[in-house]
Design an enzyme around this catalytic site. Structure first.
Site, PDB file in Angstrom:
ATOM      1  N   PRO A 175       0.780  -1.249   0.000  1.00 48.69           N
ATOM      2  CA  PRO A 175       0.000   0.000   0.000  1.00 48.69           C
ATOM      3  C   PRO A 175       0.813   1.301   0.000  1.00 48.69           C
ATOM      4  O   PRO A 175       0.769   2.084   0.951  1.00 48.69           O
ATOM      5  CB  PRO A 175      -0.842  -0.132   1.256  1.00 48.69           C
ATOM      6  CG  PRO A 175       0.012  -0.923   2.184  1.00 48.69           C
ATOM      7  CD  PRO A 175       0.753  -1.899   1.303  1.00 48.69           C
ATOM      8  N   CYS A 176       1.494   1.566  -1.101  1.00 49.50           N
ATOM      9  CA  CYS A 176       2.251   2.808  -1.217  1.00 49.50           C
ATOM     10  C   CYS A 176       1.327   4.029  -1.246  1.00 49.50           C
ATOM     11  O   CYS A 176       1.770   5.142  -0.971  1.00 49.50           O
ATOM     12  CB  CYS A 176       3.158   2.777  -2.439  1.00 49.50           C
ATOM     13  SG  CYS A 176       2.332   2.391  -3.979  1.00 49.50           S
ATOM     14  N   HIS A 177       0.042   3.819  -1.518  1.00 49.84           N
ATOM     15  CA  HIS A 177      -0.913   4.932  -1.510  1.00 49.84           C
ATOM     16  C   HIS A 177      -1.135   5.487  -0.102  1.00 49.84           C
ATOM     17  O   HIS A 177      -1.645   6.583   0.053  1.00 49.84           O
ATOM     18  CB  HIS A 177      -2.262   4.500  -2.127  1.00 49.84           C
ATOM     19  CG  HIS A 177      -2.938   3.392  -1.397  1.00 49.84           C
ATOM     20  ND1 HIS A 177      -2.620   2.060  -1.611  1.00 49.84           N
ATOM     21  CD2 HIS A 177      -3.918   3.404  -0.461  1.00 49.84           C
ATOM     22  CE1 HIS A 177      -3.384   1.304  -0.833  1.00 49.84           C
ATOM     23  NE2 HIS A 177      -4.178   2.098  -0.117  1.00 49.84           N
TER      24      HIS A 177
END
Length: 166
Positions: free
Chosen positions: A124-126
């Site tokens: 989850p780089c978001h």
């Protein structure tokens, strides 16, 4: 390597993996969007990843349970592992992520590794935002980042919430 396209609320996704696990999940505007010539269409190999993505987008899955095999440097792997520790519905900054991996002076390198994440959404780089709470760059585009965060219940600043209208 097996590949499959999968529809999602963020647009079409390209998934690819092999016996080691999922290696790629790209959104339709990623630079490396097309399968390689030696990849084979997946029969059932990526079904579980697609099922879990569907449950995530329905709000019924908060943590993915998939075998992942992203390719990258040791430093990138360290950052990507730390990204997976950010809980659903929470965010962190690049600086906090650098501190979490014990490299507080490596904020830019952490940002670069974050941007090189080959398995978006699942890693989850978001969930990484600016120190001031602003949305920052995202390979899938800021409107998609805002959509993913809102899906997870993150309260966005009013200006960021407007990104969902784009």
């Amino acid at each position: 390597m097996y590949f499959r396209y999968h529809e999602s609320p963020t647009g079409p996704l390209l998934l690819a993996g092999d016996d080691a696990g999922l290696q790629l999940l790209y959104m339709d505007n990623a630079a490396r969007w097309h399968p390689q010539a030696d990849w084979q269409p997946a029969a059932r190999q990526l079904d579980e990843a697609c099922r879990q993505l569907d449950r995530y987008f329905e709000g019924r899955l908060k943590r993915f349970d998939l075998r992942l095999a992203p390719r990258g440097t040791a430093f990138q792997q360290e950052v990507w592992k730390a990204l997976q520790a950010i809980p659903y519905g929470h965010t962190t900054s690049y600086g906090a992520l650098a501190e979490r991996i014990g490299r507080p002076r490596s904020v830019r390198a952490v940002g670069t590794a974050n941007g090189a994440n080959p398995i978006s959404i699942i890693i989850p780089c978001h969930r990484v935002i600016g120190r001031d709470g602003s949305l920052t760059g995202y390979a899938g585009g800021l409107p998609r980042k805002a959509l993913l965060l809102k899906l997870e219940g993150v309260n966005l600043q009013p200006a960021q919430d407007q990104l969902l209208l784009i």
